[in-house]
Design an enzyme around this catalytic site. Structure first.
Site, PDB file in Angstrom:
ATOM      1  N   TYR A  92      -3.082  -0.452  10.053  1.00  0.00           N
ATOM      2  CA  TYR A  92      -3.006  -0.754   8.623  1.00  0.00           C
ATOM      3  C   TYR A  92      -1.628  -0.420   8.067  1.00  0.00           C
ATOM      4  O   TYR A  92      -1.030  -1.215   7.329  1.00  0.00           O
ATOM      5  CB  TYR A  92      -4.087   0.035   7.896  1.00  0.00           C
ATOM      6  N   SER A 128       0.849  -1.193   0.000  1.00  0.00           N
ATOM      7  CA  SER A 128       0.000   0.000   0.000  1.00  0.00           C
ATOM      8  C   SER A 128       0.882   1.239   0.000  1.00  0.00           C
ATOM      9  O   SER A 128       2.093   1.164   0.266  1.00  0.00           O
ATOM     10  CB  SER A 128      -0.878  -0.019   1.257  1.00  0.00           C
TER      11      SER A 128
END
Length: 282
Positions: A178, A165
């Site tokens: 995350y 990501s």
């Protein structure tokens, strides 16, 4: 001319999601027998129906929690019966609002219970949710890789694509669990690539930027219909001036899976982000 991945078997985790469902459809059209893995049967059935409607190789559905070692081993047995795994796409992942504070910087009131209703500081996040996010993004990548690398070894090689990501490079505000998990995915990709190189298994990752899905529309808005404040921040930081779509990942995925095109490529994480990482925010 034959299809690019004729006769190959691919396992796609998170195959009911917006991004990985499209990836599964595309590689099925290229001749892959795809094993669609996820926790929601309804979503997997929708992906299967789209593959069938588009004329791709009929896929197999398998319900499994990739954080569960026993479930992953059961999944591996199913895939072994299909001839063993050639490609693994570790798409399962995600975040949880309960693991996130609602504020972007420390406020002394979070220690005294004085925050306004609906606000939550880092000290007040749900730690069970925090741990689930970490497990999904880390062990949910590691466990399938361990299970299917064994099959790839037997077949003489294979390719793994992990999902990193933008948070792997630079953590976004409020996304502590995350970002922590996705940073680990990028590092793990390098470690596993080095370890499995002698077995002719290439392991790489893609790092999507801000992609369009139903969840993103809720908290970012859309360029066409109006952006939220956070959406405006994202677009102002994205030189290409739009959010990404699932189709934007397809070319990169096909390249990384193709042994002829990327035979000497392993251990890298490729941003597919519309230039998001090119701007320092100043």
């Amino acid at each position: 001319m034959g299809k690019l991945f004729e006769g190959k078997v691919a396992v796609v985790t998170g195959a009911g999601g917006t991004l990985c469902s499209e990836i599964a459809i595309e590689i099925a059209l290229e001749g892959c027998k795809v094993v669609l893995v996820g926790r929601s049967e309804d979503k997997l059935i929708r992906t299967k129906e789209k593959i069938e409607a588009s004329g791709g190789v009929i896929p197999v559905i398998k319900i499994a929690d990739v954080r569960d070692a026993v479930a992953v081993e059961s999944l591996a047995k199913t895939v072994e019966e299909l001839g063993g795994c050639d490609f693994l796409i570790n798409g399962a992942g995600g975040n949880d609002a309960k693991a996130m504070p609602t504020i972007t910087k420390f406020d002394p009131r979070e220690l005294t219970g004085g925050l306004e209703d609906g606000q939550r500081g880092l000290f007040n996040v749900d730690m069970e949710a925090f741990e689930r996010v970490l497990l999904t993004n880390t062990m949910g990548t590691f466990l399938p890789t361990m299970a299917f690398a064994k099959q790839m070894v037997k077949k003489g090689g294979g390719a793994v694509i992990n999902f990193a990501s933008m948070n792997s490079y630079c953590p976004l505000t409020r996304c502590f669990a995350y970002a922590m998990g996705k940073a680990a995915v990028s590092n793990l990709t390098q470690s596993l690539a080095a370890y499995f190189a002698p077995a002719n298994i290439r392991i790489n990752a893609i790092a999507p930027g801000f992609m369009v899905n139903e969840r993103s529309k809720a908290y970012l808005g859309t360029v066409e219909e109006g952006l939220t404040k956070r959406g405006e921040q994202v677009i102002s930081h994205t030189p290409m001036g739009r959010f990404g779509e699932a189709r934007d990942l397809i070319g990169c995925v096909k390249w990384l899976l193709n042994d002829e095109a990327s035979s000497f490529v392993t251990g890298i994480t490729i941003p597919v982000d519309g230039g998001f990482l090119t701007l320092g925010g100043v």
